[in-house]
Design a protein around this motif. Structure first.
Motif, PDB file in Angstrom:
ATOM      1  N   LYS A  66       1.527   6.215  -7.348  1.00  0.00           N
ATOM      2  CA  LYS A  66       0.372   6.977  -7.829  1.00  0.00           C
ATOM      3  C   LYS A  66       0.655   8.465  -7.855  1.00  0.00           C
ATOM      4  O   LYS A  66       0.240   9.173  -8.782  1.00  0.00           O
ATOM      5  CB  LYS A  66      -0.840   6.696  -6.943  1.00  0.00           C
ATOM      6  CG  LYS A  66      -2.089   7.460  -7.375  1.00  0.00           C
ATOM      7  CD  LYS A  66      -3.286   7.099  -6.508  1.00  0.00           C
ATOM      8  CE  LYS A  66      -4.534   7.858  -6.966  1.00  0.00           C
ATOM      9  NZ  LYS A  66      -5.721   7.524  -6.130  1.00  0.00           N
ATOM     10  N   PHE A  67       1.380   8.973  -6.853  1.00  0.00           N
ATOM     11  CA  PHE A  67       1.544  10.414  -6.727  1.00  0.00           C
ATOM     12  C   PHE A  67       2.840  10.948  -7.333  1.00  0.00           C
ATOM     13  O   PHE A  67       3.046  12.151  -7.371  1.00  0.00           O
ATOM     14  CB  PHE A  67       1.450  10.822  -5.256  1.00  0.00           C
ATOM     15  CG  PHE A  67       0.065  10.653  -4.683  1.00  0.00           C
ATOM     16  CD1 PHE A  67      -0.974  11.470  -5.102  1.00  0.00           C
ATOM     17  CD2 PHE A  67      -0.209   9.651  -3.763  1.00  0.00           C
ATOM     18  CE1 PHE A  67      -2.259  11.307  -4.591  1.00  0.00           C
ATOM     19  CE2 PHE A  67      -1.482   9.479  -3.249  1.00  0.00           C
ATOM     20  CZ  PHE A  67      -2.507  10.308  -3.663  1.00  0.00           C
ATOM     21  N   ILE A 124       0.835  -1.206   0.000  1.00  0.00           N
ATOM     22  CA  ILE A 124       0.000   0.000   0.000  1.00  0.00           C
ATOM     23  C   ILE A 124       0.871   1.258   0.000  1.00  0.00           C
ATOM     24  O   ILE A 124       0.600   2.231  -0.718  1.00  0.00           O
ATOM     25  CB  ILE A 124      -0.946  -0.007   1.226  1.00  0.00           C
ATOM     26  CG1 ILE A 124      -1.953  -1.150   1.093  1.00  0.00           C
ATOM     27  CG2 ILE A 124      -1.656   1.334   1.367  1.00  0.00           C
ATOM     28  CD1 ILE A 124      -2.790  -1.374   2.332  1.00  0.00           C
ATOM     29  N   PHE A 125       1.943   1.240   0.788  1.00  0.00           N
ATOM     30  CA  PHE A 125       2.841   2.389   0.854  1.00  0.00           C
ATOM     31  C   PHE A 125       3.426   2.710  -0.513  1.00  0.00           C
ATOM     32  O   PHE A 125       3.394   3.862  -0.969  1.00  0.00           O
ATOM     33  CB  PHE A 125       3.964   2.093   1.859  1.00  0.00           C
ATOM     34  CG  PHE A 125       5.094   3.087   1.839  1.00  0.00           C
ATOM     35  CD1 PHE A 125       4.931   4.359   2.372  1.00  0.00           C
ATOM     36  CD2 PHE A 125       6.321   2.747   1.293  1.00  0.00           C
ATOM     37  CE1 PHE A 125       5.968   5.280   2.341  1.00  0.00           C
ATOM     38  CE2 PHE A 125       7.369   3.651   1.264  1.00  0.00           C
ATOM     39  CZ  PHE A 125       7.191   4.916   1.796  1.00  0.00           C
ATOM     40  N   ALA A 152       2.344   1.661  -3.440  1.00  0.00           N
ATOM     41  CA  ALA A 152       1.288   1.984  -4.393  1.00  0.00           C
ATOM     42  C   ALA A 152       0.961   3.467  -4.334  1.00  0.00           C
ATOM     43  O   ALA A 152       0.721   4.111  -5.373  1.00  0.00           O
ATOM     44  CB  ALA A 152       0.042   1.154  -4.102  1.00  0.00           C
ATOM     45  N   CYS A 153       0.964   4.038  -3.134  1.00  0.00           N
ATOM     46  CA  CYS A 153       0.717   5.480  -2.993  1.00  0.00           C
ATOM     47  C   CYS A 153       1.855   6.284  -3.616  1.00  0.00           C
ATOM     48  O   CYS A 153       1.614   7.304  -4.281  1.00  0.00           O
ATOM     49  CB  CYS A 153       0.561   5.843  -1.516  1.00  0.00           C
ATOM     50  SG  CYS A 153      -0.908   5.149  -0.732  1.00  0.00           S
ATOM     51  N   ILE A 154       3.102   5.827  -3.420  1.00  0.00           N
ATOM     52  CA  ILE A 154       4.234   6.526  -4.029  1.00  0.00           C
ATOM     53  C   ILE A 154       4.111   6.508  -5.548  1.00  0.00           C
ATOM     54  O   ILE A 154       4.276   7.533  -6.224  1.00  0.00           O
ATOM     55  CB  ILE A 154       5.564   5.870  -3.591  1.00  0.00           C
ATOM     56  CG1 ILE A 154       5.816   6.145  -2.104  1.00  0.00           C
ATOM     57  CG2 ILE A 154       6.728   6.408  -4.423  1.00  0.00           C
ATOM     58  CD1 ILE A 154       7.085   5.515  -1.581  1.00  0.00           C
ATOM     59  N   HIS A 202       3.823  -4.062 -11.143  1.00  0.00           N
ATOM     60  CA  HIS A 202       3.200  -2.840 -11.661  1.00  0.00           C
ATOM     61  C   HIS A 202       4.030  -2.167 -12.744  1.00  0.00           C
ATOM     62  O   HIS A 202       3.474  -1.573 -13.676  1.00  0.00           O
ATOM     63  CB  HIS A 202       2.971  -1.862 -10.503  1.00  0.00           C
ATOM     64  CG  HIS A 202       2.222  -0.628 -10.885  1.00  0.00           C
ATOM     65  ND1 HIS A 202       2.845   0.574 -11.134  1.00  0.00           N
ATOM     66  CD2 HIS A 202       0.898  -0.411 -11.083  1.00  0.00           C
ATOM     67  CE1 HIS A 202       1.937   1.487 -11.454  1.00  0.00           C
ATOM     68  NE2 HIS A 202       0.755   0.917 -11.438  1.00  0.00           N
TER      69      HIS A 202
END
Length: 275
Positions: A85-86, A78-79, A81-83, A233
């Motif tokens: 994405k942003f 999750i950590f 994935a946020c990186i 990914h």
């Protein structure tokens, strides 16, 4: 403790700077074609998948339990994935005038090439971030191994250096392909490796006496989640695009086999630090 930190720092530099050796393999050779890029991306993806599931996540689950190990692992997913994405998709230079490009006969080919380069550059940057996050707890492990004894620290640093070389390739190759700059490729690969001695410094000063084994194993489990997300990914899609699905899958399993052999070598060299 100061002398132990200096020893651990020197050992972690051996492991961390081996990413520079991998980068040298890229910048001193001819620019690889797209298929070679895909095969090497697949190979690096296999290395990372093997580390993620057969080493980091496996050891975390065995050490701190199935529930905690999985919580740390998916926390890492999750950590990162946020990186991913942003982080904005980077560009390679000033954009050209649209009307002028429309007059050019090979407009479509140039646009496609620029799109490919942006994609590869983004993959290289994300790979460098992921490998830096991976190297950071490796520095912690070298520090703790050095506290256990010189033999453990030396063997651990050498084993880490062995599988950091292809990590340097994984960072430098897409950066070199996208920017056509040998210096940028070498620099970013080297910086990703320097996260390892940084891990030694931070752990030595934040936890000068000891670091909880449960926290370390949990952190390594989270790194396993980060590596797994990064691979699935970013790296596998590129490998499929440029090398073809069948060839890329073969490269993935070759990478997994090589990393499994490296991990087996690590276990043989460090029997007293395993389990």
């Amino acid at each position: 403790m100061d002398s132990q930190m200096l020893v651990a720092l020197g050992l972690s530099l051996v492991g961390g700077l081996s990413t520079s050796l991998g980068a040298l393999f890229v910048v001193l050779s001819e620019t690889p074609n797209m298929k070679m890029l895909g095969l090497l991306q697949g190979f690096a993806a296999g290395l990372m998948l093997s580390i993620s599931f057969l080493d980091l996540a496996h050891n975390a689950i065995n050490s701190i339990g199935f529930l905690k190990g999985n919580l740390w692992f998916f926390g890492g997913v999750i950590f990162f994935a946020c990186i991913a994405k942003f982080i904005p998709e980077p560009t390679l230079g000033p954009s050209t005038d649209v009307k002028r490009r429309k007059k050019n006969g090979d407009e479509g080919g140039k646009d496609m090439a620029k799109k490919h380069r942006r994609q590869v550059l983004y993959s290289g940057i994300v790979t460098a971030i992921g490998i830096s996050l991976h190297n950071f707890p490796e520095g912690m492990a070298v520090f703790l191994g050095s506290i256990k004894g010189m033999r453990v620290g030396v063997n651990l640093a050498l084993a880490i250096a062995l599988h950091n070389i292809p990590e340097g390739v994984a960072v430098a190759l897409p950066i070199y392909f996208a920017t056509e700059s040998k210096w940028q490729a070498f620099k970013l690969a080297t910086l990703s490796g320097l996260a390892e001695p940084l891990g030694v410094i931070i752990v030595a000063y934040l936890f000068p006496s000891s670091l909880s084994p449960e926290i370390l194993e949990g952190l390594l489990g989270a790194v396993g989640g980060i590596m797994a997300f990064l691979t699935l990914h970013e790296m596998l899609p590129l490998a499929f695009d440029y090398a073809g699905q069948k060839q890329a899958v073969k490269a993935v399993f070759v990478g997994m086999a090589c990393m499994s052999a490296s991990l087996y070598f690590l276990e043989l060299c460090l029997p007293e630090s395993m389990g």
